[in-house]
Design a protein around this motif. Structure first.
Motif, short mmCIF file in Angstrom:
data_model
loop_
_atom_site.label_atom_id
_atom_site.label_comp_id
_atom_site.label_asym_id
_atom_site.label_seq_id
_atom_site.Cartn_x
_atom_site.Cartn_y
_atom_site.Cartn_z
N PRO A 517 0.81 -1.24 0.00
CA PRO A 517 0.00 0.00 0.00
C PRO A 517 0.83 1.27 0.00
N SER A 518 2.04 1.21 0.56
CA SER A 518 2.88 2.41 0.63
C SER A 518 3.38 2.85 -0.73
N ILE A 519 3.22 2.01 -1.76
CA ILE A 519 3.67 2.39 -3.10
C ILE A 519 3.00 3.68 -3.56
N ALA A 520 1.78 3.94 -3.04
CA ALA A 520 1.02 5.12 -3.46
C ALA A 520 1.70 6.42 -3.06
N LEU A 521 2.50 6.39 -1.99
CA LEU A 521 3.07 7.62 -1.47
C LEU A 521 4.45 7.92 -2.02
N GLY A 522 4.91 7.11 -2.98
CA GLY A 522 6.11 7.44 -3.72
C GLY A 522 7.43 7.16 -3.06
N PRO A 523 7.63 5.99 -2.41
CA PRO A 523 8.97 5.67 -1.92
C PRO A 523 9.94 5.31 -3.05
N ALA A 524 9.41 4.99 -4.23
CA ALA A 524 10.27 4.61 -5.36
C ALA A 524 11.18 5.77 -5.75
N THR A 525 12.39 5.43 -6.19
CA THR A 525 13.37 6.47 -6.53
C THR A 525 13.62 6.50 -8.04
N ALA A 526 12.57 6.73 -8.79
CA ALA A 526 12.71 6.90 -10.24
C ALA A 526 13.44 8.21 -10.52
N SER A 527 14.08 8.29 -11.67
CA SER A 527 14.77 9.52 -12.03
C SER A 527 13.77 10.55 -12.57
N VAL A 528 14.24 11.78 -12.68
CA VAL A 528 13.42 12.84 -13.29
C VAL A 528 13.04 12.45 -14.72
N LEU A 529 13.98 11.89 -15.46
CA LEU A 529 13.72 11.48 -16.83
C LEU A 529 12.71 10.33 -16.88
N ASP A 530 12.82 9.37 -15.96
CA ASP A 530 11.85 8.27 -15.89
C ASP A 530 10.44 8.81 -15.67
N LEU A 531 10.32 9.72 -14.70
CA LEU A 531 8.99 10.26 -14.36
C LEU A 531 8.42 11.07 -15.51
N THR A 532 9.28 11.79 -16.21
CA THR A 532 8.82 12.57 -17.37
C THR A 532 8.26 11.65 -18.44
N GLU A 533 8.92 10.53 -18.68
CA GLU A 533 8.44 9.57 -19.67
C GLU A 533 7.06 9.03 -19.29
N ALA A 534 6.86 8.74 -18.01
CA ALA A 534 5.57 8.21 -17.55
C ALA A 534 4.46 9.25 -17.70
N TYR A 535 4.75 10.51 -17.34
CA TYR A 535 3.74 11.56 -17.50
C TYR A 535 3.47 11.86 -18.98
N ALA A 536 4.48 11.70 -19.81
CA ALA A 536 4.27 11.88 -21.25
C ALA A 536 3.31 10.83 -21.79
N THR A 537 3.33 9.62 -21.23
CA THR A 537 2.39 8.58 -21.65
C THR A 537 0.97 8.98 -21.30
N LEU A 538 0.77 9.57 -20.12
CA LEU A 538 -0.56 10.07 -19.75
C LEU A 538 -1.00 11.18 -20.72
N ALA A 539 -0.07 12.07 -21.04
CA ALA A 539 -0.39 13.17 -21.96
C ALA A 539 -0.73 12.65 -23.34
N ASN A 540 -0.16 11.51 -23.72
CA ASN A 540 -0.38 10.93 -25.04
C ASN A 540 -1.51 9.90 -25.01
#
Length: 796
Positions: A517-540
């Protein structure tokens, strides 16, 4: 004896009865000349025997093969001579270009300094031998058995295996090249044999040490000693020599300073080298047991890569080598002309936005300001092209690229992925209500997350310990309410949430991307570039394109093939578009309202890492996705630090400096483009109002944790329900970490600093982000200050 002719009796009695005429007739019939003695004809092979070759055929085949091989070897040995040194022995620079063809950077001249073998300490020599070729001094120039074994392992799918001796590697480095072809391998074979007859083993080993690539643009072990430890090769210790020897296997990947996340792999290789030295009798086992890993110093790149240029070149190189387009050694030989996807105007706009909103606000009088770091990336959603990147203040001053590093928690910027997963999986709450933006959840502070079997034992705190009571998902997103999103992750199924994050573009290898359940609060350490790619998928609209940094690459006028750009529908359009619709209100009136300064339709999400060590804003317009992160790191020790007091603020939160920087960049980057409206196809019923359900709240009484929570939902055990928020007006929230035992704290958009306390916990700490059950050290760094005994979850 009588002069009469003697008649000898035949051995076969039956022959005596046969008439001579008949015998001659039979011979004549077989084409035999009269008077010649006949031979019995060998019977023809019939049946299954015809399927197998005779021993004469096998012998003939073996002889022919031996003759061919022998002839081929003789011809090859005679025809292939030892050539002059190749161009790679004196490597040239690579040229990096912006997308418009203007020069971005040149990667500088080759760093090489030749030395004598006698200058290299004996243990350092032995470390290289242990890493690359332990039988070098006793075996021939080529190891045919190892070559066949390597070829077989490669052919059978066990990965590319090395089968070359040090002599062969030296031939490849100095006389040939790094290309993988049969012709090059054949030449390497014959040149190695000839070279082994003309030069001593010491001469060959010396040449190998001087031509091998160690990363950091260092050719030869002397350059490597300076690049990694700032000393001459004569002064290297056994441990340092073993680390440099480890680099020969993967020069860029095993640089633990540039790639902290690859340190485990580098340590494994380092241990392999030292253990090999012990096995060969070159190192005492007692000395081995006390040898500590020698962390190298930071790289000191040439001033030609100052400012952002070095970060951009580093990112492009990692893209090329990481995707198997060019290996690091080949790239390091130079001569490549690389056209990137980077847009010069957008790149300049990013640098200006960071300067105006962050750098000019730093002061030498504030201790916290020296710890401020910034990372940023910007991607075109439709193509996956990276058009701008901000890696740090200056590559020559701060080597690590803040845009690609994977060691800061992403915080609440992960929450949209939970909602996307809920829509994509048509998930429901515990009491069976479909999850939409208008679904009510209990936002009570430290509410125990409920699974189908009851309590999970995980009690995430809201920022400032605020009780929100029954609120919609939309409000919970605007205010980044941790208790709501932790329960939603449980309702959806943490494993499904993780799968959705991967589908959007978060790498599978991201640290602390754990299905709990804690995954929701963002303990993962993705990079800025990783996160940008994921948000770009939402935008697309849920169509994912892996990011790309290279448009074209040529060498000597020949274009090198690049991977096909694939765009796939990895999450449904309804799921992605409904998430976009949900994030509108974050910018319109939630924690990300500062992003409105972009002057065009935009959505986004704020986030804050545990103990305020990083603040994020991730957002997008229909045509550009961008993430900005402000991080805290001590410039001397490299330790992550809280941002309290930095830039003259009590706290640096995602809705402040990061969102302001995002807006300034987005406005400038898209200034010449007309504003676009979002074209959304949301899930049916997404905007239909719902009534609060009968969802249970948490309890302060200890409960037995559920060891195997799932996303399905029978009703939870009865517990006390809070139906209204606290009387005071709650601030916008971005975190929910508990580390200080009840200290008050502000949120993204708030002003006062501090965090909440931990709740009741279990032995596992509620998943990835938890601490221990007695208030010990948290799993993700930072101290757990003893207060209320229990779980501490990572901040949103």
């Amino acid at each position: 004896m009588s002069d009469e002719p003697q008649h000898w009796a035949p051995r076969d009695p039956s022959a005596a009865s046969a008439s001579p005429g008949a015998d001659e007739g039979a011979q004549g019939a077989q084409g035999k000349a009269p008077g010649r003695k006949g031979r019995t004809k060998r019977p023809k092979r019939t049946g299954w025997r015809r399927l197998f070759p005779t021993w004469r055929m096998l012998l003939g085949t073996v002889l022919v093969a031996a003759l061919l091989l022998g002839g081929g070897f003789f011809a090859g040995y005679q025809l292939v001579g030892i050539p002059a040194a190749n161009a790679g022995a004196d490597a040239q620079s690579n040229v990096y270009l912006y997308k418009d063809g203007s020069v971005l950077a040149r990667d500088g001249e080759v760093n090489r300094e030749k030395i004598k073998l006698s200058q290299v300490p004996r243990t350092v020599q032995q470390a290289v031998l242990a890493a690359e070729d332990r039988d070098f001094y006793s075996q021939p120039a080529v190891d045919v058995k190892a070559m066949f074994r390597a070829g077989w392992n490669t052919a059978t799918g066990k990965g590319k295996q090395g089968g070359s001796t040090i002599t062969q590697q030296y031939v490849k480095n100095y006389y040939l090249g790094q290309e993988r072809t049969v012709v090059r391998k054949a030449k390497e074979f014959f040149i190695a044999i000839k070279l082994n007859r003309e030069q001593s083993k010491d001469q060959i080993f010396e040449g190998y040490l001087n031509t091998s690539y160690f990363g950091r643009n260092a050719y030869g072990i002397q350059a490597a000693a300076q690049a990694y430890y700032g000393k001459n090769v004569e002064d290297l210790t056994t441990a340092e020599g073993a680390y440099l020897a480890s680099l020969l296997n993967a020069p860029s990947q095993y640089d633990v300073v540039a790639h902290p996340d690859n340190k485990p792999a580098a340590l494994n290789r380092w241990n392999y080298v030292l253990d090999g030295m012990v096995k060969e009798g070159w190192l005492d086992s007692g000395e081995r047991s006390t040898t500590e890993f020698p962390v190298p110093g930071e790289a000191k790149p040439s001033t030609g890569l100052s400012g952002q240029r070095g970060y951009l070149v580093q990112a492009v190189e990692e893209y090329l080598t990481g995707n198997g387009i060019i290996d690091a050694k080949t790239l390091a030989t130079g001569g490549h002309r690389i056209t990137t996807t980077l847009d010069k105007k957008k790149q300049d706009a990013f640098v200006a936005a960071v300067k105006d909103n962050v750098m000019t606000k730093r002061s030498g009088d504030r201790e916290a300001d020296r710890n401020v770091r910034v990372g940023g990336a910007s991607i075109v959603p439709e193509t996956g092209e990276v058009v701008a990147m901000y890696g740090g203040v200056d590559y020559t001053k701060q080597y690590v690229n803040n845009a690609t590093r994977r060691d800061y928690q992403v915080g609440s910027t992960f929450k949209p992925f939970v909602f996307t997963s809920a829509v994509a999986n048509d998930s429901t709450t515990l009491d069976g209500r479909r999850i939409t933006p208008e679904t009510y959840y209990d936002g009570t502070n430290k509410r125990t997350v409920q699974g189908p079997q009851g309590s999970t034992g995980y009690e995430p705190a809201n920022e400032d310990d605020v009780d929100y009571g029954q609120i919609t998902v939309r409000t919970a997103t605007d205010k980044s309410v941790n208790s709501v999103y932790a329960q939603m992750a449980q309702d959806v199924g943490p494993d499904k949430v993780r799968e959705t994050a991967l589908a959007l573009g978060i790498p599978k290898t991201t640290p602390d991307l754990t299905a709990s359940p804690s995954i929701a609060l963002g303990p993962a350490t993705a990079s800025v570039l990783d996160l940008t790619e994921a948000y770009a998928t939402l935008a697309n609209h849920g169509r994912h394109s892996a990011y790309t940094l290279v448009e074209k690459i040529t060498k000597d006028g020949t274009e090198i093939e690049l991977p096909d750009r694939k765009t796939e529908q990895t999450v449904t359009r309804e799921a992605a578009d409904t998430t976009t619709a949900l994030l509108r209100s974050v910018v319109e009136g939630g924690t990300g309202s500062a992003a409105q300064a972009a002057g065009r339709p935009a959505v986004g999400k704020t986030g804050t890492a545990e103990e305020d060590k990083a603040a994020w804003f991730a957002g997008y317009t229909p045509d550009l996705a961008t993430v900005v992160a402000v991080m805290g790191q001590d410039p001397e020790s490299g330790v992550q630090t809280p941002l309290y007091g930095a830039l003259g603020l009590d706290r640096v939160n995602g809705g402040g400096v990061p969102a302001e920087t995002w807006a300034a960049y987005t406005e400038a980057a898209l200034r010449s483009s007309p504003a676009q409206e979002f074209d959304l196809e949301t899930a049916p019923g997404s905007d239909e109002p719902q009534e609060p359900g009968d969802e249970e709240t948490g309890t302060t009484e200890p409960v037995t944790p559920d060891d195997s929570p799932t996303g399905t939902s029978p009703s939870a055990p009865t517990a006390t329900t809070t139906s209204a928020p606290a009387s005071s007006t709650p601030p916008s929230s971005d975190t929910g970490t508990g580390a200080t035992g009840g200290t008050t704290g502000g949120a993204d958009g708030g002003t006062t600093g501090g965090n909440g306390d931990g709740g009741t916990g279990d032995d596992t700490g509620g998943g990835t982000g938890g601490g221990t059950d007695d208030g010990g050290t948290g799993a993700l760094g930072g101290g757990f200050i003893e207060g209320v005994r229990g779980t501490r979850d990572p901040a949103g």
